[in-house]
Design a protein around this motif. Structure first.
Motif, mmCIF file in Angstrom:
data_model
loop_
_atom_site.group_PDB
_atom_site.id
_atom_site.type_symbol
_atom_site.label_atom_id
_atom_site.label_comp_id
_atom_site.label_asym_id
_atom_site.label_seq_id
_atom_site.Cartn_x
_atom_site.Cartn_y
_atom_site.Cartn_z
ATOM 1 N N PRO A 93 63.638 44.001 46.288
ATOM 2 C CA PRO A 93 63.049 45.120 45.552
ATOM 3 C C PRO A 93 63.832 45.452 44.285
ATOM 4 O O PRO A 93 65.054 45.295 44.258
ATOM 5 N N ASN A 94 63.116 45.906 43.247
ATOM 6 C CA ASN A 94 63.794 46.398 42.054
ATOM 7 C C ASN A 94 64.199 47.852 42.300
ATOM 8 O O ASN A 94 63.858 48.426 43.341
ATOM 9 N N PRO A 95 64.938 48.483 41.384
ATOM 10 C CA PRO A 95 65.422 49.854 41.645
ATOM 11 C C PRO A 95 64.324 50.855 41.983
ATOM 12 O O PRO A 95 64.501 51.688 42.875
ATOM 13 N N LEU A 96 63.181 50.792 41.299
ATOM 14 C CA LEU A 96 62.107 51.742 41.587
ATOM 15 C C LEU A 96 61.496 51.486 42.962
ATOM 16 O O LEU A 96 61.188 52.425 43.705
ATOM 17 N N GLU A 97 61.315 50.215 43.299
ATOM 18 C CA GLU A 97 60.777 49.878 44.617
ATOM 19 C C GLU A 97 61.735 50.296 45.724
ATOM 20 O O GLU A 97 61.314 50.818 46.762
ATOM 21 N N LEU A 98 63.027 50.072 45.497
ATOM 22 C CA LEU A 98 64.020 50.442 46.505
ATOM 23 C C LEU A 98 64.084 51.957 46.681
ATOM 24 O O LEU A 98 64.241 52.458 47.803
ATOM 25 N N LYS A 99 63.941 52.685 45.587
ATOM 26 C CA LYS A 99 63.930 54.148 45.674
ATOM 27 C C LYS A 99 62.745 54.629 46.501
ATOM 28 O O LYS A 99 62.878 55.523 47.349
ATOM 29 N N ARG A 100 61.589 54.033 46.276
ATOM 30 C CA ARG A 100 60.393 54.398 47.043
ATOM 31 C C ARG A 100 60.560 53.998 48.512
ATOM 32 O O ARG A 100 60.201 54.754 49.420
ATOM 33 N N LEU A 101 61.115 52.825 48.729
ATOM 34 C CA LEU A 101 61.339 52.331 50.086
ATOM 35 C C LEU A 101 62.276 53.262 50.854
ATOM 36 O O LEU A 101 62.028 53.602 52.021
ATOM 37 N N ALA A 102 63.356 53.695 50.200
ATOM 38 C CA ALA A 102 64.312 54.596 50.845
ATOM 39 C C ALA A 102 63.679 55.953 51.151
ATOM 40 O O ALA A 102 63.946 56.548 52.203
ATOM 41 N N ALA A 103 62.831 56.435 50.253
ATOM 42 C CA ALA A 103 62.172 57.730 50.477
ATOM 43 C C ALA A 103 61.230 57.662 51.676
ATOM 44 O O ALA A 103 61.202 58.578 52.512
ATOM 45 N N TYR A 104 60.465 56.583 51.779
ATOM 46 C CA TYR A 104 59.569 56.421 52.918
ATOM 47 C C TYR A 104 60.366 56.288 54.216
ATOM 48 O O TYR A 104 59.980 56.840 55.256
ATOM 49 N N ALA A 105 61.468 55.543 54.161
ATOM 50 C CA ALA A 105 62.296 55.361 55.352
ATOM 51 C C ALA A 105 62.900 56.691 55.797
ATOM 52 O O ALA A 105 62.968 56.990 56.998
ATOM 53 N N ARG A 106 63.321 57.501 54.842
ATOM 54 C CA ARG A 106 63.902 58.810 55.166
ATOM 55 C C ARG A 106 62.871 59.707 55.841
ATOM 56 O O ARG A 106 63.162 60.385 56.837
ATOM 57 N N SER A 107 61.661 59.699 55.311
ATOM 58 C CA SER A 107 60.598 60.513 55.894
ATOM 59 C C SER A 107 60.234 60.033 57.300
ATOM 60 O O SER A 107 60.072 60.840 58.222
ATOM 61 N N SER A 108 60.122 58.716 57.471
ATOM 62 C CA SER A 108 59.765 58.173 58.784
ATOM 63 C C SER A 108 60.879 58.401 59.801
ATOM 64 O O SER A 108 60.610 58.664 60.977
ATOM 65 N N ALA A 109 62.133 58.298 59.362
ATOM 66 C CA ALA A 109 63.253 58.545 60.270
ATOM 67 C C ALA A 109 63.248 59.991 60.749
ATOM 68 O O ALA A 109 63.514 60.271 61.927
ATOM 69 N N SER A 110 62.938 60.905 59.846
ATOM 70 C CA SER A 110 62.866 62.319 60.219
ATOM 71 C C SER A 110 61.745 62.558 61.226
ATOM 72 O O SER A 110 61.929 63.274 62.226
ATOM 73 N N LEU A 111 60.583 61.944 60.985
ATOM 74 C CA LEU A 111 59.459 62.100 61.906
ATOM 75 C C LEU A 111 59.764 61.474 63.264
ATOM 76 O O LEU A 111 59.483 62.072 64.313
ATOM 77 N N LEU A 112 60.356 60.289 63.258
ATOM 78 C CA LEU A 112 60.675 59.613 64.516
ATOM 79 C C LEU A 112 61.700 60.409 65.320
ATOM 80 O O LEU A 112 61.588 60.534 66.547
ATOM 81 N N THR A 113 62.692 60.961 64.648
ATOM 82 C CA THR A 113 63.687 61.794 65.333
ATOM 83 C C THR A 113 63.026 63.007 65.982
ATOM 84 O O THR A 113 63.334 63.374 67.125
ATOM 85 N N LYS A 114 62.102 63.609 65.260
ATOM 86 C CA LYS A 114 61.378 64.771 65.789
ATOM 87 C C LYS A 114 60.556 64.387 67.017
ATOM 88 O O LYS A 114 60.542 65.107 68.026
ATOM 89 N N LEU A 115 59.883 63.253 66.957
ATOM 90 C CA LEU A 115 59.071 62.807 68.092
ATOM 91 C C LEU A 115 59.932 62.552 69.326
ATOM 92 O O LEU A 115 59.544 62.874 70.453
ATOM 93 N N ILE A 116 61.118 61.977 69.100
ATOM 94 C CA ILE A 116 62.010 61.677 70.222
ATOM 95 C C ILE A 116 62.563 62.959 70.835
ATOM 96 O O ILE A 116 62.559 63.140 72.060
ATOM 97 N N LEU A 117 63.037 63.872 69.990
ATOM 98 C CA LEU A 117 63.652 65.103 70.486
ATOM 99 C C LEU A 117 62.646 65.992 71.206
ATOM 100 O O LEU A 117 62.988 66.675 72.178
ATOM 101 N N GLN A 118 61.411 65.989 70.733
ATOM 102 C CA GLN A 118 60.381 66.822 71.356
ATOM 103 C C GLN A 118 59.662 66.101 72.489
ATOM 104 O O GLN A 118 58.752 66.668 73.103
ATOM 105 N N ASN A 119 60.064 64.850 72.725
ATOM 106 C CA ASN A 119 59.488 64.060 73.817
ATOM 107 C C ASN A 119 57.962 64.027 73.737
ATOM 108 O O ASN A 119 57.258 64.199 74.732
ATOM 109 N N GLN A 120 57.468 63.800 72.532
ATOM 110 C CA GLN A 120 56.021 63.802 72.324
ATOM 111 C C GLN A 120 55.403 62.497 72.809
ATOM 112 O O GLN A 120 55.914 61.413 72.536
ATOM 113 N N THR A 121 54.307 62.628 73.505
ATOM 114 C CA THR A 121 53.566 61.456 73.982
ATOM 115 C C THR A 121 52.198 61.351 73.325
ATOM 116 O O THR A 121 51.452 60.414 73.604
ATOM 117 N N ASP A 122 51.873 62.301 72.462
ATOM 118 C CA ASP A 122 50.595 62.272 71.757
ATOM 119 C C ASP A 122 50.567 61.074 70.805
ATOM 120 O O ASP A 122 51.458 60.905 69.968
#
Length: 374
Positions: A180-209
């Motif tokens: 990835p070039n710098p702009l692509e990597l920046k976008r990639l990191a932003a998406y990863a940060r958002s998904s990591a936050s969502l995944l952490t929330k799903l795990i902590l809340q033990n969501q099965t939905d």
């Protein structure tokens, strides 16, 4: 006949070296380049295969990571081999944690690595077999320093934003040389940060939905400047499609977005042979239907990039997605005025793209018009 076709490439180092001696000029350079890439791929495959034997959960984590990358339309930004090396690093350098023991744990750490690693100032060294000596590590550091110095001297040089070094590739030339070039990597990191936050929330809340977990693999199409939706049954692997993509019509209310084109599915090609296609057909008839190595998505993306790469960038899912995101490339005001006089910017341009994919493209939407740049 089971519907599978294979292409086999054989690496014979001595044979290729003998060929190099018999030919010269540009042809020899081409053979040497192919020889080098084939050798690199064989080294990579051997190392990854060995790592899989050491850590059985490695494979499932890699598959989940690749699916996430593709689902968020990063197929053109990060090579599959690069994704494998990123996951391998988590198993080789797990501290301060233990080695991942589940695919969810490994996937979460993969997302955090993408989001939190200091890519601008630190190379990521993946030493799978423990082959790197101190001299090798110094060589990697020197290569990394040179690549960053080259970028500082010329900011238009967007290569190697992600520096992945291995025993067989100390200069990060194999998988991340151009993307990835710098702009692509920046976008990639932003998406990863958002998904990591969502995944952490799903795990902590033990969501099965299931809907909460689906959001990890659903990319927000409203973040693109234009969107192309494809006919799912004309994809090379229709059964890999996780969700049928649709745009929320609410984004068009009071905005500049509009529906540009609609297309019907073609009956001329079937990239994938379904069981219904085989009923009542002879072997000879099936042979005429089987299209070896035919990927309509790859062909369509190649045609669009060939004709419009200076005006837009494509984001797509090579593993089975039915959506392509488009973002406008920055163009100077004079270039924009010339394009507007040609009547191709932006609605007619998108219609032309829809015509390129006739029979494959389902819908084309314009969400945001290009912005002028001075």
């Amino acid at each position: 006949m089971d519907g599978y076709a294979f292409r086999l490439r054989i690496l014979h180092e001595r044979g290729l070296s003998l060929v190099n001696k018999e030919i010269g000029g540009d042809q020899m350079k081409r053979v040497s380049s192919a020889d080098k890439m084939l050798f690199v791929r064989s080294q990579h495959a051997s190392m990854i295969n060995g790592l899989q034997f050491r850590y059985p959960i490695f494979g499932p984590v890699v598959r989940l990571a690749k699916r996430w990358l593709a689902s968020h339309l990063f197929s053109a930004c990060l090579a599959e081999e690069a994704a494998e090396l990123l996951v391998a690093y988590l198993f080789l350098k797990p501290l301060p944690f233990n080695v991942p023991c589940s695919r969810i744990t490994g996937f979460l750490r993969f997302l955090r690595l993408l989001a939190e690693h200091d890519w601008a100032f630190s190379p990521l060294v993946v030493d799978i077999n423990g082959d790197l000596s101190q001299n090798d590590e110094k060589e990697i550091d020197d290569n990394f320093t040179q690549s960053r110095k080259a970028y500082e001297e010329n900011t238009q040089n967007e290569s190697k934003a992600m520096f992945l070094a291995t025993a067989y590739d100390k200069a990060s030339e194999a998988w991340t040389r151009c993307s990835p070039n710098p702009l692509e990597l920046k976008r990639l990191a932003a998406y990863a940060r958002s998904s990591a936050s969502l995944l952490t929330k799903l795990i902590l809340q033990n969501q099965t939905d299931s809907r909460g977990w689906e959001c990890l693999l659903r990319t927000p199409l409203s973040l693109y400047d234009a969107v192309i939706l494809l006919h799912g049954d004309r994809l090379p692997y229709p059964k890999r499609l996780l969700f049928t993509s649709e745009l929320d019509q609410g984004i068009f209310l009071g905005g500049e977005g509009r529906h540009v084109a609609h297309g019907n599915a073609s009956t001329c090609f079937h990239p994938f042979l379904l069981p219904s296609d085989m009923k009542g057909s002879s072997l000879e008839q099936l042979k005429t239907k089987l299209m070896v190595n035919f990927d309509p998505l790859r062909c369509f993306v190649g045609d669009v990039e060939k004709g419009f790469s200076n005006r837009l960038k494509l984001w797509y899912d090579s593993l089975g997605g039915d959506a392509i995101g488009l973002t406008w490339e920055r163009s100077k005001k004079r270039e924009r005025e010339e394009e507007e006089t040609d009547g191709k910017y932006p609605v007619d341009l998108l219609r032309n793209i829809g015509e390129l994919g006739k029979g494959f493209v389902r819908e084309v939407y314009l969400l945001k018009a290009p912005r002028l740049s001075s």
